[in-house]
Write a protein that holds these residues in place. Structure first.
Motif: not given
Length: 271
Positions: A223-238
């Motif tokens: 399968p295609p090797i893809i690196y996803p990134v995201a902010l986590l729900k618990a984070s509130a830091k600007p």
């Protein structure tokens, strides 16, 4: 009450051990939780992200505390409540897992990078392997072991197993696999000469002068090797959003390019 206290103490010891194995202590995370951005990132990202973090600190005076481990281990720690602001996975499955638990901010999710897997050997090895349909990897290994990330959980291990199955080589080597807790741990087995061959990302091979690439897996073998990134729900830091923005900027791209990543930088449809 004593039983509850003992159970709680035991749980805390387990969480503490997991975080230490991931490369960051509870003390440093607790400190960072009030100050620095905390990033949980796939082990294969270490060289690039360390450089990006240093550049970001030089430019802004701020820094991230980055914990590196296998994506599966980090996702499970996040699910268990480990404090983090950003999750950077080496495959889609573990990001999807956290999304299904409502633990990410979906509108921030993007597919940032691509990669490929290769067969590596110690730098003084004379082995060369033509990785193709029907190739006899077992014969090349002989009595040696094939170093891989855990094939059921670690993304690089899953990609490697899928490729070997597609190419008809898995049955011959499945009993010769030395499974490691992360792709960097698998790389280390080869780098130290403890395994004659290993399957790692191309970017991992580029990071270690004690190994060399002796075979390349066709892109259509896994399968295609893809690196996803995201902010986590618990984070509130600007600053978490600021660091995520920096990672996808033109300033960060050369550090990813240097390690051999493919820069995708594509928001996930519908997020």
């Amino acid at each position: 009450m004593k039983h509850v206290c003992r159970s709680l103490a035991g749980a805390l010891r387990v969480v503490s051990l997991g975080l230490v194995l991931a490369g960051v202590s509870l003390t440093s995370i607790a400190y960072a939780q009030g100050k620095d951005v905390v990033v949980f990132a796939a082990a294969s990202l270490k060289n690039a992200l360390d450089d990006i973090n240093a550049a970001w600190e030089k430019e802004t005076g701020k820094k991230a505390v980055i914990s590196y481990a296998a994506s599966n281990a980090l996702a499970k720690q996040i699910e268990a409540g480990a404090p983090a602001d950003i999750f950077f996975s080496a495959d889609l499955d573990w990001m999807d897992y956290l999304a299904s638990k409502n633990l990410i901010q979906p509108q921030t999710r993007l597919n940032l990078l691509g990669n490929s897997i290769v067969l590596v050997a110690p730098k003084d090895s004379t082995v060369q392997v033509s990785v193709a349909q029907g190739f006899d990897l077992a014969a090349v290994l002989g009595q040696g072991r094939l170093a891989m990330g855990n094939v059921d959980a670690v993304p690089a291990g899953k990609y490697g197993k899928a490729a070997l199955e597609k190419l008809g080589a898995w049955n011959g080597v499945k009993d010769k696999v030395a499974q490691a807790e992360s792709v960097r741990a698998a790389l280390l087995l080869v780098s130290r000469g403890e395994a004659p061959l290993g399957i790692v990302y191309r970017t991992d091979a580029a990071s270690d002068p004690n190994v060399k690439i002796v075979g390349e897996f066709p892109q259509d073998s896994h399968p295609p090797i893809i690196y996803p990134v995201a902010l986590l729900k618990a984070s509130a830091k600007p600053d978490a959003q600021a660091f995520l923005t920096y990672m996808r900027s033109a300033k960060a791209r050369p550090f990813f390019d240097k390690q051999g990543f493919t820069f995708i930088n594509k928001p996930v449809s519908g997020s």
